[in-house]
Design a protein around this motif. Structure first.
Motif, short mmCIF file in Angstrom:
data_model
loop_
_atom_site.label_atom_id
_atom_site.label_comp_id
_atom_site.label_asym_id
_atom_site.label_seq_id
_atom_site.Cartn_x
_atom_site.Cartn_y
_atom_site.Cartn_z
N ALA A 54 42.50 -9.21 2.91
CA ALA A 54 42.85 -8.79 4.18
C ALA A 54 42.23 -7.53 4.60
CB ALA A 54 44.19 -8.90 4.87
N ARG A 55 41.78 -7.26 5.93
CA ARG A 55 41.21 -5.85 6.09
C ARG A 55 41.78 -5.36 7.46
NH1 ARG A 55 34.73 -6.49 7.06
NH2 ARG A 55 35.22 -4.15 6.44
N PHE A 56 43.10 -5.88 7.54
CA PHE A 56 44.20 -5.19 8.44
C PHE A 56 44.32 -3.62 8.21
CE2 PHE A 56 48.44 -3.93 9.78
CZ PHE A 56 48.21 -4.32 11.21
N GLY A 57 44.55 -3.46 6.95
CA GLY A 57 44.75 -2.08 6.68
C GLY A 57 43.46 -1.02 6.87
N GLU A 58 42.27 -1.68 6.64
CA GLU A 58 40.84 -0.89 7.23
C GLU A 58 41.02 -0.89 8.57
OE1 GLU A 58 37.11 -2.36 5.75
OE2 GLU A 58 38.32 -3.40 3.81
N ALA A 59 41.20 -1.91 9.32
CA ALA A 59 41.14 -1.82 10.78
C ALA A 59 41.92 -0.96 11.18
CB ALA A 59 41.61 -3.27 11.40
N VAL A 60 43.55 -0.70 10.85
CA VAL A 60 44.40 0.04 11.29
C VAL A 60 43.80 1.66 10.85
CG1 VAL A 60 46.58 1.47 10.84
CG2 VAL A 60 46.46 -1.36 11.01
N ARG A 61 43.35 1.98 9.73
CA ARG A 61 43.06 3.38 9.32
C ARG A 61 41.76 3.74 10.18
NH1 ARG A 61 43.83 7.12 5.24
NH2 ARG A 61 45.44 6.03 4.41
N GLN A 62 40.65 2.67 10.11
CA GLN A 62 39.48 3.21 10.58
C GLN A 62 38.98 2.91 12.08
OE1 GLN A 62 36.44 1.20 8.01
NE2 GLN A 62 37.68 1.85 6.17
N GLU A 63 39.97 2.00 12.91
CA GLU A 63 39.66 1.77 14.19
C GLU A 63 40.91 2.20 15.01
OE1 GLU A 63 36.59 -1.97 13.24
OE2 GLU A 63 39.02 -2.50 13.38
N LEU A 64 42.08 1.71 14.71
CA LEU A 64 43.08 1.87 15.51
C LEU A 64 43.56 3.31 15.57
CD1 LEU A 64 45.36 0.73 17.38
CD2 LEU A 64 46.72 0.18 15.35
N LEU A 65 43.72 3.99 14.41
CA LEU A 65 44.41 5.34 14.35
C LEU A 65 43.41 6.35 15.06
CD1 LEU A 65 46.20 4.17 12.20
CD2 LEU A 65 45.97 6.41 11.04
N PRO A 66 41.91 6.23 14.89
CA PRO A 66 41.11 7.19 15.90
C PRO A 66 41.14 6.64 17.14
CG PRO A 66 39.71 6.26 13.85
CD PRO A 66 41.13 5.37 14.07
N ALA A 67 41.24 5.74 17.75
CA ALA A 67 41.45 5.19 18.93
C ALA A 67 42.49 5.51 19.87
CB ALA A 67 41.23 3.68 19.23
N VAL A 68 43.83 5.30 19.11
CA VAL A 68 44.86 5.85 19.75
C VAL A 68 44.95 7.35 19.82
CG1 VAL A 68 46.19 3.72 19.39
CG2 VAL A 68 46.34 5.55 17.56
N GLN A 69 44.61 7.99 18.68
CA GLN A 69 44.41 9.51 18.77
C GLN A 69 43.46 10.18 19.75
OE1 GLN A 69 45.70 10.91 15.68
NE2 GLN A 69 46.05 12.48 17.03
N ALA A 70 42.54 9.42 20.21
CA ALA A 70 41.80 9.66 21.56
C ALA A 70 42.29 9.52 22.61
CB ALA A 70 40.27 9.28 21.14
N ARG A 71 42.85 8.62 22.67
CA ARG A 71 43.74 7.95 24.04
C ARG A 71 44.86 8.68 24.25
NH1 ARG A 71 45.79 7.44 28.03
NH2 ARG A 71 46.21 5.74 29.31
N TYR A 72 45.80 9.10 23.59
CA TYR A 72 47.03 9.62 23.71
C TYR A 72 47.03 11.06 22.84
CZ TYR A 72 48.33 5.01 24.53
OH TYR A 72 48.48 3.56 25.36
N ALA A 73 47.97 11.90 23.62
CA ALA A 73 48.05 13.31 22.82
C ALA A 73 48.87 13.22 21.61
CB ALA A 73 48.63 14.39 24.22
N LEU A 74 48.22 13.01 20.65
CA LEU A 74 49.02 12.73 19.45
C LEU A 74 48.80 13.71 18.52
CD1 LEU A 74 48.73 8.96 18.86
CD2 LEU A 74 50.45 10.12 20.07
N CYS A 75 49.57 14.28 17.53
CA CYS A 75 49.48 15.16 16.55
C CYS A 75 48.56 14.58 15.42
CB CYS A 75 50.69 15.51 16.03
SG CYS A 75 50.59 16.79 14.62
N ALA A 76 47.54 15.11 15.07
CA ALA A 76 46.52 14.77 13.98
C ALA A 76 46.88 15.11 12.57
CB ALA A 76 45.27 15.41 14.23
N GLN A 77 47.94 16.16 12.45
CA GLN A 77 48.62 16.49 11.07
C GLN A 77 49.20 15.32 10.35
OE1 GLN A 77 48.22 18.98 13.70
NE2 GLN A 77 46.26 19.33 12.66
N PRO A 78 49.18 15.44 9.02
CA PRO A 78 50.16 14.45 8.40
C PRO A 78 51.71 14.50 8.56
CG PRO A 78 48.28 14.77 6.92
CD PRO A 78 48.22 15.80 8.06
N GLU A 79 52.08 16.04 8.76
CA GLU A 79 53.49 16.28 8.75
C GLU A 79 54.06 15.88 9.98
OE1 GLU A 79 51.05 20.26 9.47
OE2 GLU A 79 50.99 18.42 7.91
N CYS A 80 53.20 15.41 11.01
CA CYS A 80 53.96 14.78 12.20
C CYS A 80 53.53 13.31 12.55
CB CYS A 80 53.73 15.72 13.37
SG CYS A 80 52.01 16.38 13.49
#
Length: 277
Positions: free
Chosen positions: A134-160
């Motif tokens: 399955a490539r769901f993990g790749e899609a989440v890490r490489q596509e979803l995370l950058p997209a929501v990080q760009a769309r919403y005011a989200l913290c980028a550091q692991p601790e949050c």
């Protein structure tokens, strides 16, 4: 390349409109997380949005839900901490909505027990695929995370940033948290069906992170869970390797009623290290 456009389909208001206890005036340092502005009343309620993201990794749109807290603003003083929640096999992301994640998050935020935070809940369309294929993990890490990080005011550091999942989603959560570059400061495995890693694989992953410690880890299962043995084996492996973690065995089985009963506890644990204004 710029992130793919997010298409919003539906917005659901908060299920309650009761006036909660207001937050006090923030004395946040530059590293602290946001509080509602004085002009914003928590009576406004939270929002649930549905989104769809084109995905080359899985070959079809990646659907997801987003929880936005009361008084969410795109220009906060500091970005919002956030949580990625993953569903189990034969489910979709709406299981979190059905279990009342919106009301639970509202409760913790309104009571001043956590700062306002965002929740992202994607759907794994091909949940019957072998996880090795399955490539769901790749899609989440490489596509979803950058997209929501760009769309919403989200913290980028692991601790949050935190990630958690139910059953198969618990396997994905642990893989996302422990494989690759550190992206999450906390990971929860709820009703883990089996160990996501062999002993040698886990040792290698921990060594690759050294000297940085692993994220905070939570594991829980019901006493009647048909996969309890698999979850216990992973707990024992973590213990053997001296990896700090929380392990709980509660009343209940491998079912939605069990997860719903503990949903509030999960959310509080994920947010426990996020500073409250």
């Amino acid at each position: 390349s710029p992130p793919a456009q997010t298409l919003f389909i539906e917005v659901r208001p908060s299920p309650t409109a009761a006036e909660p206890t207001p937050f006090g005036t923030s004395t946040a340092s530059p590293t602290q997380l946001p509080s509602p502005t004085p002009a914003c009343s928590l009576r406004a309620g939270s929002r649930l949005e549905q989104g769809s993201l084109p995905s080359e990794r899985i070959g079809k749109p990646l659907e997801y839900w987003v929880y936005l807290p009361p008084c969410y603003t795109e220009t906060p003083a500091q970005p919002y901490p956030w949580l990625l929640l993953l569903h189990g096999q034969s489910m979709d992301a709406e299981v979190w909505v059905r279990m009342g994640v919106q009301a639970r998050a509202d409760e913790w935020i309104a009571g001043g027990k956590t700062p306002p935070f965002v929740i992202i809940m994607p759907t794994e369309a091909y949940y019957l695929q072998e996880m090795s294929e399955a490539r769901f993990g790749e899609a989440v890490r490489q596509e979803l995370l950058p997209a929501v990080q760009a769309r919403y005011a989200l913290c980028a550091q692991p601790e949050c940033r935190a990630v958690g999942g139910l059953s198969r989603g618990a396997l994905w959560a642990l893989r996302l948290a422990l494989e690759g570059d550190p992206a999450f400061g906390a990971v929860g495995g709820h009703s883990l069906p089996n160990s996501p890693f062999s002993p040698s694989k886990l040792r290698a992953l921990l060594a690759a992170r050294s000297p940085q410690p692993p994220p905070r880890i939570w594991l829980d299962s019901g006493k009647l869970d048909r996969y309890l043995r698999g979850a216990t084996q992973f707990h024992e492996l973590l213990t053997q390797l001296k990896v700090a973690h929380t392990w709980k065995v509660n009343e209940g089985a491998h079912e939605e009623a069990y997860w719903q009963a503990h949903l509030g506890e999960y959310l509080q644990w994920y947010a426990q290290d996020w500073p409250v204004p």
